[in-house]
Scaffold this active site. Structure first.
Site, PDB file in Angstrom:
ATOM      1  N   LYS A  85     -48.043   9.182  38.800  1.00 51.36           N
ATOM      2  CA  LYS A  85     -48.237   7.768  38.434  1.00 51.36           C
ATOM      3  C   LYS A  85     -49.241   7.118  39.377  1.00 51.36           C
ATOM      4  CE  LYS A  85     -45.438   3.608  37.442  1.00 51.36           C
ATOM      5  NZ  LYS A  85     -44.065   3.042  37.442  1.00 51.36           N
ATOM      6  N   SER A 160     -42.377   1.000  33.195  1.00 47.23           N
ATOM      7  CA  SER A 160     -43.785   0.945  33.495  1.00 47.23           C
ATOM      8  C   SER A 160     -44.451   2.312  33.654  1.00 47.23           C
ATOM      9  CB  SER A 160     -44.009   0.140  34.781  1.00 47.23           C
ATOM     10  OG  SER A 160     -43.442   0.818  35.887  1.00 47.23           O
ATOM     11  N   SER A 184     -38.109   1.872  35.156  1.00 49.92           N
ATOM     12  CA  SER A 184     -39.446   2.336  34.784  1.00 49.92           C
ATOM     13  C   SER A 184     -39.629   3.847  34.659  1.00 49.92           C
ATOM     14  CB  SER A 184     -40.480   1.810  35.778  1.00 49.92           C
ATOM     15  OG  SER A 184     -40.788   0.482  35.472  1.00 49.92           O
TER      16      SER A 184
HETATM   17  N1  GLN Z   1     -39.406  -3.410  33.487  1.00 51.96           N
HETATM   18  C1  GLN Z   1     -38.944  -3.855  34.758  1.00 51.96           C
HETATM   19  C2  GLN Z   1     -39.908  -4.866  35.334  1.00 51.96           C
HETATM   20  O1  GLN Z   1     -40.810  -5.192  34.646  1.00 51.96           O
HETATM   21  C3  GLN Z   1     -38.773  -2.685  35.690  1.00 51.96           C
HETATM   22  C4  GLN Z   1     -40.065  -2.196  36.209  1.00 51.96           C
HETATM   23  C5  GLN Z   1     -39.936  -0.982  37.078  1.00 51.96           C
HETATM   24  O2  GLN Z   1     -38.909  -0.324  37.136  1.00 51.96           O
HETATM   25  N2  GLN Z   1     -40.965  -0.737  37.847  1.00 51.96           N
HETATM   26  O3  GLN Z   1     -39.763  -5.331  36.419  1.00 51.96           O
END
Ligand code: GLN
Length: 499
Positions: A85, A160, A184
Site C-alpha cells: 500500500k 482505504s 481499511s
Molecule cells: N474508512 C475509515 C475511515 O475513513 C477507516 C479507514 C482506515 O481504516 N484507514 O476513517
C-alpha cells in the site's frame, strides 16, 4: 525453464509459487515477469497500482535466483512477489498516500515491514492505490484515480486499501500489505473475496507507515487464503525497537498453528450483526457460515455488543483529532508539494489548499475543532471514555467466548459514485470494523459466499494477540467451504474510462 504459463503462475497463489521456487520448477524472474505482464495489461482498467517498480522488482528477483543457484539458505517465501500500500514507506520508491501533497515524495528509508519483506527475499512489485491518507471506504478518495472491483468494475473495491485488494483479487499480485485504522484492510477484503487480517495493535511495527490516527493504525495482510495470511503475518510481525508501541514479544509461528482444533471453541454471534441496515444477502451468507462453524464442532452462543453504536461517532472524533495533528507536518517545508514562496503563512495555506483533497480537509477541520479549547472535554475526552467502555465490553464478551462473529461490512460492494456525496453513509461501512480498532483487538475478514454475484465477508474477532486462533478458524472454515477458490473473470477494462 518451467513450461508453466504466466497465466498458470498467477493461478498458483503465494504458497504454491513459493513451493515451486524451492523445487526450482520456476525462477523468481519468471514469476515476477508474469505479474509485471499482467499489471501491464490489467492495471489501466482496474487502477490497482499507483507505481510499478519494474526494474527494481526484476533486479530483486534476479538476486534471489542467483542466491538460490549458489545454494544459499533462503527464507521459505524468497522470490515471491508482493504489493505494498502506498502509505508504507519504501526507500527510493515514490510513496504518495494517493495525495497530491506527497505526489513526488520519495522516502529515504524502508518501513520496518518492508525491510522484513526484503530480508525474507520477497520482491516488491509496486505501490498500490488507496483513499488519500487512508481516509475512506471505497477507494474513490484517491487523488489520482479510483480503483475498481474486479468482480464488477462498475463497483468499488472498498477502502482505504483499495488497490491492495484489487491487486490480489485480480491476480496482479499474489498477496499484499494494507493498513487498517477503522476497517481499511477488512472491508476491501470483504468486497473483493479475500482474507484480510487486522492484527492486534502493537503486533506489527508502524515504523514507516505514514501516520493517520496513530492509536488505531495497524498494518495488515490481504491474501486469498488463511495459510497465506499466516505466512505473510509471520514475515511482518514482531517487536521493533523503532516503534515504541510494538510489543516486546516474538510473534508465534502462525503457519504452524493453523491446524488448531475448532471443536469445542466458543463462538459468540454478535446480535447487532443481524440488525437493521445489514443487507439481507449479507445476513443470509453469514447465517450459512455460522451453520458451517457449528458443523465443525464450535459451540455457538449469542452476545450483544451494545456499545457498537457509539463506536462510530467516537471514532470520528478520535481519528480526525489524531489526523489533524499528524498531518500538520505537510506544510510545504519538509515534504512533497510547495505551492508558494511568498511568505511562510502564504506557503502553508496554499500548499495545504492545493495538496489535500476534500475528505482530508474535512477530517483536519473536524479534528482541530474537537481538540480546540472549550470543546476538548465535550468531544475528545468523551470519545476516549467511550473507547474505554468499548474495550471493557469486548473484554467481558471475550471471557465467555473465544471468538466473536459479525459481518465485516453491512453490504456488498456498491457502485462508484453511489455514496461519494454523503460522507456519513460512507462512514457506516465501518460500523462493525471500527469497534475492533478502538479496542486494539485482532480481527480477520473471511470470504463467506456471495450475494448477487458479489463477495460477502465474515468478521472474526479474537482476544488480544490471538491472531493464530482466528487464522485457524478461518483456515478450517475455508477448507470446508472452498469460498477462497473463486476468482473473478479476467476483468475487462471499462470502455472509455481507462486512464
Ligand atoms: N474508512 C475509515 C475511515 O475513513 C477507516 C479507514 C482506515 O481504516 N484507514 O476513517
Amino acid at each position: 525453464m518451467s513450461g508453466i504459463s504466466p497465466r498458470d503462475i498467477r493461478g498458483l497463489g503465494a504458497t504454491d509459487i513459493a513451493a515451486a521456487l524451492r523445487r526450482r520448477e520456476l525462477t523468481s524472474v519468471e514469476v515476477t515477469q508474469a505479474y509485471l505482464e499482467a499489471i501491464g495489461a490489467g492495471n489501466a482498467g482496474l487502477g490497482a497500482y499507483l507505481t510499478v517498480d519494474e526494474q527494481e522488482a526484476l533486479a530483486q528477483a534476479r538476486e534471489v535466483d542467483a542466491r538460490r543457484a549458489k545454494g544459499e539458505e533462503l527464507g521459505p517465501y524468497a522470490g515471491v512477489p508482493v504489493a505494498v500500500k502506498d502509505n508504507i514507506s519504501t526507500r527510493g520508491l515514490r510513496t504518495t498516500c494517493a495525495s497530491r501533497i506527497l505526489e513526488n515524495y520519495v522516502p529515504p528509508y524502508d518501513a520496518t515491514v518492508v525491510a522484513r519483506l526484503r530480508q525474507s527475499g520477497l520482491v516488491v512489485l509496486g505501490k498500490t492505490n488507496m483513499d488519500e491518507f487512508a481516509m475512506g471506504s471505497s477507494g474513490e478518495n484517491s487523488a489520482f484515480f479510483p480503483a475498481r472491483n474486479p468482480w464488477d468494475p462498475s463497483r468499488v473495491p472498498g477502502g482505504s486499501s483499495s488497490g491492495s485488494a484489487v491487486a490480489v483479487a485480480a491476480s496482479l499480485a499474489p498477496w499484499a500489505l494494507g493498513s487498517d485504522t477503522g476497517g481499511s484492510v477488512r472491508q476491501p477484503a470483504s468486497f473483493c473475496g479475500l482474507v484480510g487480517v487486522k492484527p492486534t495493535y502493537g503486533r506489527v511495527s508502524r515504523y514507516g507507515l505514514v501516520a493517520f490516527a496513530s492509536s488505531l493504525d495497524q498494518i495488515g495482510t490481504l491474501t486469498h487464503d488463511a495459510a497465506e495470511a499466516a505466512a505473510l503475518m509471520g514475515i511482518i510481525s514482531g517487536y521493533d525497537p523503532a516503534d515504541s508501541t510494538s510489543v516486546p514479544e516474538p510473534a508465534p509461528d502462525y503457519p504452524a498453528l493453523l491446524g488448531r482444533e475448532i471443536r469445542g471453541l466458543r463462538v459468540g454471534v454478535v446480535r447487532e450483526g443481524f440488525g437493521e441496515g445489514v443487507e439481507p444477502g449479507v445476513q443470509e451468507a453469514l447465517r450459512r457460515a455460522l451453520d458451517v462453524l457449528a458443523g465443525l464442532g464450535a459451540v455457538m452462543g449469542e452476545v450483544s455488543l451494545s456499545m457498537t453504536t457509539y463506536a462510530l461517532p467516537a471514532y470520528y472524533v478520535i481519528a480526525p483529532a489524531e489526523a489533524s495533528s499528524n498531518l500538520a507536518r505537510y506544510d510545504g517545508v519538509r515534504y512533497g508539494l510547495r505551492a508558494s514562496n511568498r511568505s511562510v503563512t502564504d506557503m502553508y495555506g496554499r500548499t495545504r489548499q492545493a495538496g489535500f483533497g476534500p475528505e482530508v480537509k474535512r477530517r483536519i477541520m473536524l479534528g482541530t475543532y474537537a481538540l480546540s479549547a472549550g470543546y476538548y472535554d465535550a468531544y475528545y475526552k468523551k470519545a476516549q471514555q467511550i473507547r474505554t467502555l468499548i474495550k471493557n465490553e469486548f473484554s467481558s464478551a471475550l471471557q465467555s467466548y473465544d471468538v466473536l462473529v459479525t459481518p465485516t461490512a453491512p453490504s456488498v460492494a456498491f457502485r462508484l459514485g453511489e455514496k461519494a456525496a454523503d460522507p456519513v453513509q460512507m462512514y457506516y461501512q465501518d460500523y462493525f470494523t471500527i469497534p475492533v480498532n478502538m479496542a486494539g483487538l485482532p480481527a480477520v475478514s473471511v470470504p463467506c459466499g456471495f450475494s448477487g454475484g458479489l463477495p460477502v465477508g465474515m468478521q472474526l474477532i479474537g482476544r488480544w494477540f490471538d491472531e493464530a486462533g482466528l487464522l485457524a478458524i478461518a483456515h478450517a472454515y475455508l477448507e470446508t467451504t472452498g469460498w477462497h477458490r473463486f476468482r473473478p473473470e479476467p476483468a475487462v477494462s471499462v470502455a472509455g474510462e481507462a486512464r
